[in-house]
Each structure stands twice: as C-alpha cells, then as structure tokens.
Motif scaffolding. Structure first.
Motif: not given
Length: 349
Positions: A153, A163, A189, A191, A215, A217, A230, A271-273, A276-277
């Motif tokens: 990131s 990301d 991803f 932003r 935002r 991807e 997103f 909120d995000s793919p 990414t988590r």
C-alpha cells in the motif's frame, strides 16, 4: 537549454501555465523566509499544508529545489531578472501541522531585511516562473511491483492511494497535464485524489479506465480486464491515450472488458476489495477460478484436471495465505480430496 533560458521568466519550452498548487507553495515558501514573517503567517501556512497531501508534496519539492540551487540562488544575475512582486497564497482552513514541516532547508543567518526579501522573491520566481516547475515534477516514470504472496500500500505524489495485490506491477507517469498509470499485470485498488484538471487513467493492454476522484479496482489477469467501482464514476475506454469511450460504471458495478466489448453486472461491494484485507470471497464461483485466485499468492500450485470438477460452484470466505484451510474446506463441504507430490497439489474426487 542554456543558463539564460533557465533564468528568463518569459522562457517556456511548452508555454504551459504554472500549476496553481505549486504557485501557492512558492508563495508560502517565499513568505516564510521573509524577515517580517508573522505568527499568523505561519499558522496560515500550517493550515494550507494540512489541507491536502498535494500541498505538502509541492512544498517539499520547493525545499528540495532550493537546496539543490545552493549559492546559485543568490547570484546577481538571478536578482536582475526577479519580478517586482510575489503572488499571494490563499490558504485553506485546516488543522495545524507540526512547525518542523516548514523548517528552512538552508542555513539562514540573519541578513538585512531587503536581502531576505530578495531571497524569498528569488525562491518563488525561480520555481514558479523561470524554471516553470519542470525541476519540481516527480520522476517521469515510477515503477511499483509485488512478488507472489506480497501486497503493498502506498501513496502517489498527488495523494492518490494504491493497494497493489500479489504478483502485480504498475508504472506511474505524471506530468502537468495528465496522470497515467499502466497496470502491466495483476490487480490494484485505487483511491483517487481529486484533480479536475488532470483526470487519472489506468491503462492495460485490454482497455483503460479514467477517473477524477473515485475508488475502483482494476484486475488484469490471464489476458482479461475486470473493473469494479466502489465510489464515484469511471469511464471505460479502448486502449490508447485517445481511446474511444466504450462504457461507464456507477458504484456497485463490475465490468469485464475485451476490446470494444463490455459486459457489466451488479455486484455487492464493501468499502474495499476483500483481498486488501487478506481475504478471498467466493460466491458460487467455479472451482477452477477459485483455485486460480489461490495460486496467485504463491506456494505449491493447485491443479484441477477433471473438467466436471473444474466447473463445480463453491462459496466461502478464506484467508489468501491459508491454502491448507481452503483444502480442508473443500474436503468437508464438497468431498474433494487432494494429493500433494511436493511439486503440485492435485484435486480429485
């Protein structure tokens, strides 16, 4: 270009207007080096710096150039070419930042008032007019990459946050007129920091995505291009700097792009793919596609040779670095066994 060209405020190879953010940075840089700078000036400068990441980046480039110019900045030849006034800055309200961000980068021993004002004007004029900001722009091209199993990131010069997923590579090219990113492989991803004067484009061999502040991807894998939105709005374009617009997305949509053909469908997005988590989420996904996702992250490759098994639909949420957990779940929920010979993992029933 000779030294006279560098010092001539009217010289501009491309006849480009100075960027307003960089012009403001020049004004603050000059003002903060004047002998009569006030506490109010410093507070307003702090607020302007804190208002946006690009403000701080522009000011830091100013410091770098001032250091690089060294004693040349104080030459009589420069003094003779200085404009009569320095444009005033218009700071935005924001929370203050540490005064260290405004610390001079040169040894500024006490000089007569007119000399310090001259130096301040020289800084702004050299950067804002004479050099036309060419020396302050980031490198023409920057590369970012990740190895299998690695994610990164990072923030770009304009404040855009990226990301970068496993086994991915992208190139960044920013200039005064546009922001272009080439995703050579993998998934990212974005932003995007808003800049209406410089839309951001993400290019691939299969098509391009253009956005201002949003935002989204972009996934370039196995010769295909997938784009999920997103927030905001993006244009889908054919490959090339002047590519034809072939579609637009609204939040909660994903597009598959192939040449001029675009297939759009609605999807449920957080909120995000998930990746990414550190998660991989499958919802009625063919097994061969789920296996391909796990193989992106390295480790012993998984293979599915049985054509019927390849199309089996599976669902679940898995950790991208937990191949063993994925295999255990396949066995428990779908009665799929595996054989590991040290070179590959073969799935079978």
């Amino acid at each position: 270009m000779n030294n006279d060209d560098l010092l001539d405020p009217m010289h501009d190879d491309h006849d480009e207007a100075p960027d307003p953010v960089q012009a403001q940075a020049a004004s603050w840089f000059a003002r903060l080096r004047a002998e009569d700078v006030s506490a109010d000036d410093r507070q307003q400068a702090d607020a302007w710096l804190a208002a946006a990441p690009e403000h701080r980046a522009a000011y830091q480039r100013m410091q770098q150039l001032w250091t690089m110019l060294g004693d040349f900045a104080a030459s009589a030849e420069v003094d003779a070419r200085m404009p009569a006034s320095v444009p005033s800055a218009q700071p935005a309200a924001a929370a203050p930042v540490p005064p260290a961000a405004l610390a001079p980068t040169r040894n500024t021993t006490r000089r007569p008032r007119h000399r310090l004002r001259w130096l301040a004007a020289s800084a702004a004029a050299l950067v804002g007019v004479a050099i036309g900001w060419k020396m302050l722009m980031p490198p023409a091209q920057q590369q970012y990459a990740t190895a299998p199993g690695q994610q990164r990131s990072f923030s770009l010069d304009d404040g855009t946050r990226v990301d970068l997923d496993t086994a991915s590579r992208l190139l960044v090219h920013y200039d005064a007129k546009e922001r272009r990113i080439t995703l050579q492989q993998g998934r990212a991803f974005f932003r995007v920091a808003k800049d209406p004067q410089r839309p951001l484009s993400v290019d691939t061999d299969s098509g391009s995505v253009r956005a201002i502040g949003t935002r989204f991807e972009v996934d370039r894998h196995d010769g295909s291009l997938s784009v999920a939105l997103f927030e905001g709005k993006v244009q889908l374009r054919q490959t090339g700097a002047d590519g034809k617009v072939i579609g637009e997305l609204t939040p909660g949509q994903r597009a598959q792009v192939s040449g001029s053909a675009v297939q759009v469908h609605d999807v449920s997005l957080a909120d995000s793919p998930a990746w990414t988590r550190g998660q991989l989420v499958f919802d009625e996904q063919p097994l061969d596609q789920a296996v391909a996702e796990f193989n992106r992250y390295g480790g012993t490759p998984i293979h599915v040779d049985d054509a019927t098994l390849r199309q089996l639909k599976i669902s679940g949420v898995f950790h991208s670095n937990d191949t063993a957990g994925f295999l255990d779940a396949l066995h428990a929920a779908y009665r799929i066994s595996n054989r590991n010979d040290g070179q590959q993992i073969q799935l079978y029933r």
